[in-house]
Design a protein around this motif. Structure first.
Motif, PDB file in Angstrom:
ATOM      1  N   TRP A 587      44.924  41.922  33.957  1.00  0.00           N
ATOM      2  CA  TRP A 587      43.690  42.705  34.092  1.00  0.00           C
ATOM      3  C   TRP A 587      42.459  41.810  33.895  1.00  0.00           C
ATOM      4  O   TRP A 587      41.451  41.962  34.609  1.00  0.00           O
ATOM      5  N   ALA A 588      42.559  40.851  32.972  1.00  0.00           N
ATOM      6  CA  ALA A 588      41.448  39.912  32.765  1.00  0.00           C
ATOM      7  C   ALA A 588      41.185  39.101  34.039  1.00  0.00           C
ATOM      8  O   ALA A 588      40.023  38.846  34.391  1.00  0.00           O
ATOM      9  N   GLN A 589      42.257  38.719  34.737  1.00  0.00           N
ATOM     10  CA  GLN A 589      42.092  37.982  35.996  1.00  0.00           C
ATOM     11  C   GLN A 589      41.524  38.889  37.095  1.00  0.00           C
ATOM     12  O   GLN A 589      40.698  38.444  37.910  1.00  0.00           O
ATOM     13  N   PHE A 590      41.946  40.154  37.125  1.00  0.00           N
ATOM     14  CA  PHE A 590      41.404  41.110  38.098  1.00  0.00           C
ATOM     15  C   PHE A 590      39.881  41.256  37.908  1.00  0.00           C
ATOM     16  O   PHE A 590      39.133  41.318  38.894  1.00  0.00           O
ATOM     17  N   ILE A 591      39.439  41.312  36.655  1.00  0.00           N
ATOM     18  CA  ILE A 591      37.997  41.431  36.374  1.00  0.00           C
ATOM     19  C   ILE A 591      37.284  40.137  36.765  1.00  0.00           C
ATOM     20  O   ILE A 591      36.236  40.160  37.427  1.00  0.00           O
ATOM     21  N   ARG A 592      37.860  38.984  36.358  1.00  0.00           N
ATOM     22  CA  ARG A 592      37.225  37.684  36.652  1.00  0.00           C
ATOM     23  C   ARG A 592      37.047  37.460  38.150  1.00  0.00           C
ATOM     24  O   ARG A 592      36.024  36.929  38.593  1.00  0.00           O
ATOM     25  N   LEU A 593      38.045  37.883  38.931  1.00  0.00           N
ATOM     26  CA  LEU A 593      38.014  37.641  40.381  1.00  0.00           C
ATOM     27  C   LEU A 593      37.432  38.817  41.165  1.00  0.00           C
ATOM     28  O   LEU A 593      37.510  38.839  42.398  1.00  0.00           O
ATOM     29  N   ASN A 594      36.861  39.783  40.435  1.00  0.00           N
ATOM     30  CA  ASN A 594      36.228  40.960  41.075  1.00  0.00           C
ATOM     31  C   ASN A 594      37.208  41.777  41.925  1.00  0.00           C
ATOM     32  O   ASN A 594      36.800  42.442  42.879  1.00  0.00           O
ATOM     33  N   ILE A 595      38.486  41.690  41.597  1.00  0.00           N
ATOM     34  CA  ILE A 595      39.448  42.579  42.247  1.00  0.00           C
ATOM     35  C   ILE A 595      39.215  43.993  41.709  1.00  0.00           C
ATOM     36  O   ILE A 595      39.288  44.983  42.436  1.00  0.00           O
ATOM     37  N   ALA A 596      38.920  44.057  40.412  1.00  0.00           N
ATOM     38  CA  ALA A 596      38.530  45.316  39.770  1.00  0.00           C
ATOM     39  C   ALA A 596      37.149  45.126  39.144  1.00  0.00           C
ATOM     40  O   ALA A 596      36.704  43.994  38.927  1.00  0.00           O
ATOM     41  N   GLN A 597      36.464  46.226  38.870  1.00  0.00           N
ATOM     42  CA  GLN A 597      35.126  46.182  38.257  1.00  0.00           C
ATOM     43  C   GLN A 597      35.251  46.271  36.733  1.00  0.00           C
ATOM     44  O   GLN A 597      36.217  46.829  36.201  1.00  0.00           O
ATOM     45  N   LYS A 598      34.262  45.717  36.038  1.00  0.00           N
ATOM     46  CA  LYS A 598      34.278  45.755  34.567  1.00  0.00           C
ATOM     47  C   LYS A 598      34.309  47.186  34.036  1.00  0.00           C
ATOM     48  O   LYS A 598      34.846  47.454  32.964  1.00  0.00           O
ATOM     49  N   SER A 599      33.709  48.108  34.804  1.00  0.00           N
ATOM     50  CA  SER A 599      33.659  49.508  34.363  1.00  0.00           C
ATOM     51  C   SER A 599      34.990  50.234  34.587  1.00  0.00           C
ATOM     52  O   SER A 599      35.174  51.362  34.132  1.00  0.00           O
ATOM     53  N   ASP A 600      35.920  49.573  35.320  1.00  0.00           N
ATOM     54  CA  ASP A 600      37.222  50.196  35.595  1.00  0.00           C
ATOM     55  C   ASP A 600      38.155  50.069  34.395  1.00  0.00           C
ATOM     56  O   ASP A 600      37.971  49.218  33.515  1.00  0.00           O
ATOM     57  N   SER A 601      39.172  50.909  34.389  1.00  0.00           N
ATOM     58  CA  SER A 601      40.341  50.740  33.528  1.00  0.00           C
ATOM     59  C   SER A 601      41.527  50.643  34.476  1.00  0.00           C
ATOM     60  O   SER A 601      41.419  51.017  35.654  1.00  0.00           O
ATOM     61  N   PRO A 602      42.680  50.127  34.022  1.00  0.00           N
ATOM     62  CA  PRO A 602      43.843  50.069  34.917  1.00  0.00           C
ATOM     63  C   PRO A 602      44.181  51.419  35.540  1.00  0.00           C
ATOM     64  O   PRO A 602      44.468  51.503  36.733  1.00  0.00           O
ATOM     65  N   ASP A 603      44.111  52.498  34.747  1.00  0.00           N
ATOM     66  CA  ASP A 603      44.419  53.828  35.287  1.00  0.00           C
ATOM     67  C   ASP A 603      43.426  54.227  36.376  1.00  0.00           C
ATOM     68  O   ASP A 603      43.799  54.737  37.432  1.00  0.00           O
ATOM     69  N   PHE A 605      41.544  52.216  38.165  1.00  0.00           N
ATOM     70  CA  PHE A 605      41.711  51.320  39.318  1.00  0.00           C
ATOM     71  C   PHE A 605      42.837  51.805  40.214  1.00  0.00           C
ATOM     72  O   PHE A 605      42.698  51.867  41.442  1.00  0.00           O
ATOM     73  N   ILE A 606      43.967  52.170  39.600  1.00  0.00           N
ATOM     74  CA  ILE A 606      45.123  52.636  40.377  1.00  0.00           C
ATOM     75  C   ILE A 606      44.786  53.920  41.130  1.00  0.00           C
ATOM     76  O   ILE A 606      45.111  54.078  42.310  1.00  0.00           O
ATOM     77  N   SER A 607      44.095  54.830  40.457  1.00  0.00           N
ATOM     78  CA  SER A 607      43.759  56.105  41.116  1.00  0.00           C
ATOM     79  C   SER A 607      42.815  55.903  42.294  1.00  0.00           C
ATOM     80  O   SER A 607      42.874  56.612  43.294  1.00  0.00           O
ATOM     81  N   GLN A 608      41.952  54.877  42.212  1.00  0.00           N
ATOM     82  CA  GLN A 608      40.996  54.601  43.295  1.00  0.00           C
ATOM     83  C   GLN A 608      41.708  54.087  44.546  1.00  0.00           C
ATOM     84  O   GLN A 608      41.223  54.288  45.659  1.00  0.00           O
ATOM     85  N   HIS A 609      42.835  53.400  44.352  1.00  0.00           N
ATOM     86  CA  HIS A 609      43.485  52.724  45.485  1.00  0.00           C
ATOM     87  C   HIS A 609      44.831  53.351  45.854  1.00  0.00           C
ATOM     88  O   HIS A 609      45.620  52.764  46.573  1.00  0.00           O
ATOM     89  N   THR A 610      45.068  54.552  45.344  1.00  0.00           N
ATOM     90  CA  THR A 610      46.301  55.242  45.712  1.00  0.00           C
ATOM     91  C   THR A 610      46.012  56.153  46.907  1.00  0.00           C
ATOM     92  O   THR A 610      45.139  56.997  46.835  1.00  0.00           O
TER      93      THR A 610
END
Length: 610
Positions: A587-603, A605-610
């Motif tokens: 998750w730290a790498q997802f945030i660093r590489l802007n795959i996910a946003q800092k305001s996201d949580s894993p849950d 993030f998953i709901s956004q892309h399902t």
């Protein structure tokens, strides 16, 4: 019949390894295996290493002042600005000069090395010595370094240099530029020169004279019946020495070495073995087809006796003339994830616009299609090659993610006419699937439709092995020329064969991270066809590579989109599996590489892309 293993020139100590090599593929046969010795040269070397330490407040201020003040200050001027006794400043600057952080004369100026350390928040410590060993290998023509000395042992084996001219010219280690020594140390995997961490080899010297060290190696002569190709391998244990193997193959091609002298393998014996092996492989194919014919005959007899109650499921059924094209169309349309076709020829009478449209519809559903063709032993000898414009149309068929869904290539040297769909249905017989004249008139042709699992699997292994060999060859060419288009083709063939793990290992092994977005799209195809489970260890391995990717990479947007789609596809089938992949580190790498946003949580993030 070809020689039994006991009659081949194979050294006793190598028989187990020969069995392992031949077990890798039914097409491989080891014709000879022999052990040799050759000599390395070992030179003890002392290197001096400089490492960083965090600077103190006064050191930081002095270096910063030397960089930012214009004109640069003297010690006395800086002492006056700070309101300190100049003795304190001069003591500190003397230390910094001894570490080559400041230039040796006043005013205070920072060296390039000092500036590099300062940017990392550190200054160098005094250098310290370490003894390592330079190993010169005449077979690889490389100098490597290692921390431990090689043991001097007596090896009573034939010297390879008695059979092959080996250049034992020893590089004068002491005359090599420091830069070359630093690069060789890095390439050897010793964590002694790591500039990005501030750890630097600053100098070196040779301690004593060079020593000769004997090493044992093995030479294998291998015949591949599918490729109709003889190759020479040099191995250290089980490790293949690629450069040495390529060098020996080149010498053999140029007629500069004798396999008769090396391993008592004459040209006559090689030709005899080759013909015998090819004959045996053809016999195996015919035996497989004969089993299918017998099963079809049994099926026909049973159908006659049982009448309408008989259903030919898990059986072999013979089809004739007009039934063939109908069955071909039905079988292709039934595909869910994979179609393998081998047809000696491919022409536009069959592969017309209607057929191209069918293949595109299959591609839209996520089906991979591999087409092999060729009947001659050499591609240049084909009397009816595939028309270039037709090959271009086939290669233009894409998956929903833009990957080439159809891979078509010359394999050659085969009369086999087979279609295998989803590893469940096998069509084989006398019908030229992609090259009949389009007349559709009865010509006495017959085809067998086989659904007997173990027989379909036999046929699949044979054909898939040919496609896999081709993918490996493509990948080798792609690496040699750093050709991304060939690399994509290799990844797609591996994906079509459900070998995504091999594709990822090759990307990682060769540090070709730009291909990660392509791999993600290949994996996405496998997920959507349910041919690749979300629990596959490949996804964890791929996620572990994110730490090696910079946000500045040219392919970062494709990587971001790829991971969003992949995590979403995994979550559709099993949200828990997707969530388990998003560990704290990932998750730290997802945030660093802007795959996910800092305001996201894993849950979230998953709901956004399902």
């Amino acid at each position: 019949m070809f020689l039994a293993s006991s009659a081949k020139p194979i050294d006793e100590n190598l028989k187990k390894l020969v069995d392992e090599i031949e077990a890798q593929s039914p097409s491989l046969s080891v014709l000879a295996a022999r052990e040799f010795r050759y000599s390395l040269r070992q030179t003890p070397v002392e290197v001096n290493i400089k490492e960083p330490r965090q600077f103190n407040v006064l050191e930081e201020f002095i270096i910063r002042a030397a960089i930012e003040f214009q004109p640069p200050p003297t010690e006395d001027e800086l002492a006056s600005v700070l309101g300190l006794d100049s003795v304190f400043i001069k003591t500190t600057t003397t230390t910094l000069r001894s570490l080559q952080t400041l230039s040796p004369t006043s005013p205070l100026t920072v060296t390039a090395e000092g500036r590099s350390f300062y940017e990392k928040g550190s200054v160098p410590q005094p250098p310290y010595p370490i003894q390592i060993y330079a190993i010169t290998d005449p077979l690889s023509n490389k100098i490597t370094f290692q921390s431990e000395s090689l043991n001097e042992t007596t090896i009573t084996l034939p010297d390879l240099a008695d059979f092959i001219t080996i250049d034992h010219t020893i590089a004068d280690i002491a005359s090599l530029p420091l830069e070359e020594i630093q690069k060789s140390i890095q390439a050897s995997g010793l964590a002694l020169h790591v500039p990005e961490e501030g750890k630097i080899v600053t100098s070196y010297r040779v301690l004593t004279s060079t020593q000769k060290i004997w090493r044992k190696i093995s030479l294998f002569v291998i015949f591949d019946a599918l490729e109709d190709k003889l190759s020479i391998q040099i191995r250290n244990g089980k490790q293949i020495l690629e450069s040495a193997s390529n060098w020996l193959e080149l010498l053999h091609t140029e007629g500069k070495i004798s396999l008769q002298a090396l391993c008592e393998l004459s040209t006559e014996t090689i030709n005899f073995e080759r013909e015998a092996i090819l004959k045996q492989k053809n016999t195996e194919i015919e035996a497989r087809l004969e089993k299918i014919r017998q099963k079809a005959l049994e099926a026909a007899t049973k159908a006659t006796s049982d009448g309408d109650n008989y259903k030919a499921l898990g059986e072999a059924v013979q089809l004739r003339d007009g039934q063939i094209s109908l069955a071909f169309s039905e079988v292709l349309n039934s595909a869910k994830n994979q179609i393998l076709i081998y047809s000696p020829w491919v022409n536009q009478a069959v592969v017309n616009e209607k057929f191209i449209t069918l293949l595109q519809e299959l591609a839209n559903r996520g089906v991979w299609i591999l087409i092999g063709h060729g009947i001659a032993r050499r591609q240049e000898d084909e009397d009816k090659p595939i028309p270039p414009e037709l090959e271009k149309k086939l290669r233009a068929i894409k998956t929903p993610n833009g990957l080439p869904s159809v891979q078509v290539f010359w394999l050659g040297d085969s009369h086999v006419k087979e279609v295998i769909v989803d590893k469940k249905i096998h069509l084989c017989g006398s019908h030229n699937w992609l090259s009949y004249r389009g007349d559709y008139l009865p010509r006495g042709e017959s085809v067998y439709k086989v659904t007997i699992p173990h027989q379909v699997q036999e046929a699949y292994q044979f054909l898939a092995n040919r496609f896999q060999n081709h993918a490996e060859k493509l990948w080798g060419n792609a690496l040699e020329n750093r050709d991304s288009q060939l690399a994509v083709e290799s990844l797609c063939v591996w994906g079509a064969l459900n070998m995504e793990d091999i594709a990822l290992k090759e990307i990682q092994k060769n540090n070709w991270l730009e291909l990660l977005p392509v791999w993600l799209n290949v994996a996405l195809q496998g997920l959507k066809s349910k041919n690749l489970p979300g629990e596959s260890a490949s996804f964890q391995a791929a996620l572990s590579l994110l730490s090696q990717v910079s946000i500045e990479e040219a392919f970062i947007e494709e990587l971001q989109q790829g991971w969003r789609k992949v995590i979403g596809a995994i979550a559709i089938n099993n949200p828990k599996t997707a969530l388990n992949l998003l560990s704290d580190e990932v998750w730290a790498q997802f945030i660093r590489l802007n795959i996910a946003q800092k305001s996201d949580s894993p849950d979230k993030f998953i709901s956004q892309h399902t």
